[in-house]
Structure formats: structure tokens, C-alpha cells
Design a protein around this motif. Structure first.
Motif: not given
Length: 212
Positions: A65-92
Motif C-alpha cells: 500500500x502507498x502509505x506503507x511504502x512511503x513509511x518504509x522507503x529510505x534511500x540510505x537504508x534500502x529497506x524496500x525498492x519500489x517499481x513504477x505501476x505500468x500506467x506511469x512507465x514509458x510505454x504508457x
């Protein structure tokens, strides 16, 4: 006597408004991701374990869920990585740049603009392109939405709004209400024309920011 519920508008840009039902629902939308380290006691919450004490191993693919992804995301500690949903990728993004009006935004994601803006919180090299596509999509679709709202007086609009995301639906309804209020005023059925609730909410938010 209790007062009627007054809808609270969604947040703007990268920030959410947790008094807004739309933002609460949007924050439940899920992102594809990957566990970059072991996540203790989160397996049950993410539907990957039977007990509340189960952990998620490093390298596991996730739907977060977005709210949890924002809470876990930390660029320094690398807890999780997030991928783009397909509608935001280059093809779309290419589809949107060709003709944004042909896309059924509600089917692809009912909170396209808000959710896309929240994605900019994550460190992604494609963020500038995502932001530009979101802006240009809104600009491309806005005129058609407002034209439709002004030319569908006393008509069934369900087919018109079925392909709109939640922000666009709010704009469509605001346009319909403005037209209806004008028609009533023109017929002498209203004493005055008042500003739309969207304009009033923006003004209140602006004054609150100035006071802060």
C-alpha cells in the motif's frame, strides 16, 4: 442540530490530506516493490504469512500500500525498492503524449493524478518525465471535461464520467453545478451566484498557509 458533512478536498502535490476520504482511499492503492532487507513481522500485514510474527525475506516481491511504502522507503537504508505501476512507465507515457483523451483513466487507476504525484516521493530517475506526463495529461483532458460538463445540462452523464479519474470527476461535477446555478439565476430562481466549493476550499487553504 448537527451540521452536514462538508467534504474535505485532497492534498496538493507530494503531500496528502488525511482528512480527505479521497486521499485515504488513494493511500490504499498498491505499488509493486521488492524487499531489500528482511522485514520483520510484516508478512501477515502484506498477505504473505499466516501469523503476525512472520517476516518477509530479503528479495521478496511485494505489493505494498502507498502509505506503507512511503513509511518504509529510505534511500540510505534500502529497506524496500519500489517499481513504477505500468500506467506511469514509458510505454504508457507515449500513449498519453499521443492522445491522452483516449485513455480510460478510471479503469487504469481511479487516482491517476494524485497517485502519480505521490510517486515523486520515491527516488526514481524517471520522475521528471512522470511529472511532465501527469501535467500534460491534465492540460490535454481539462478542456474536454469542462466542455462536456457545460453541454450536458439535464442529461444522463454516467457514460461521460465513467472514463474519468476521481479528480476529473470532481471537476466535471463542479462544472455541472456551476451551469445549474447559472441556469437557476438566469431564470430568477436564485438570488445570487456563489463561488464553487473547489474555489472556496482553495481560498481557505491559502489563508491557512499564510497564517502558518
Amino acid at each position: 442540530m448537527s451540521e452536514a458533512y462538508f467534504p474535505v478536498g485532497p492534498g496538493l502535490g507530494l503531500e496528502e490530506n488525511f482528512l480527505s476520504l479521497d486521499d485515504i482511499l488513494m493511500s490504499q492503492e498498491k505499488l509493486p516493490g521488492r524487499a531489500e532487507s528482511t522485514l520483520p513481522r510484516l508478512a501477515f500485514a502484506l498477505g504473505q504469512g499466516a501469523g503476525t510474527g512472520d517476516s518477509i525475506p530479503e528479495g521478496s516481491k511485494l505489493e505494498i500500500p502507498l502509505w506503507l511504502a512511503k513509511g518504509l522507503h529510505d534511500s540510505k537504508r534500502r529497506i524496500i525498492s519500489v517499481e513504477l505501476p505500468k500506467i506511469y512507465k514509458e510505454a504508457w507515457r507515449t500513449v498519453f503524449s499521443a492522445d491522452a483523451n483516449v485513455v480510460d483513466l478510471h479503469k487504469m487507476g481511479p487516482y491517476y493524478y494524485g497517485f502519480g504525484s505521490q510517486l515523486l516521493n520515491f527516488d526514481n530517475p524517471e520522475n521528471p518525465e512522470i511529472a511532465q506526463t501527469i501535467l500534460q495529461t491534465f492540460i490535454s483532458r481539462f478542456r474536454r471535461i469542462m466542455d462536456s460538463s457545460q453541454n450536458a445540462y439535464n442529461e444522463d452523464t454516467s457514460a461521460l464520467v465513467a472514463r474519468l479519474d476521481e479528480l476529473e470527476r470532481a471537476l466535471f461535477q463542479a462544472g455541472q453545478k456551476g451551469l445549474n446555478d447559472f441556469q437557476c439565476w438566469e431564470k430568477g430562481q436564485a438570488s445570487q451566484i456563489t463561488a464553487s466549493s473547489l474555489v472556496q476550499n482553495y481560498g481557505k487553504r491559502k489563508f491557512t498557509d499564510m497564517d502558518g
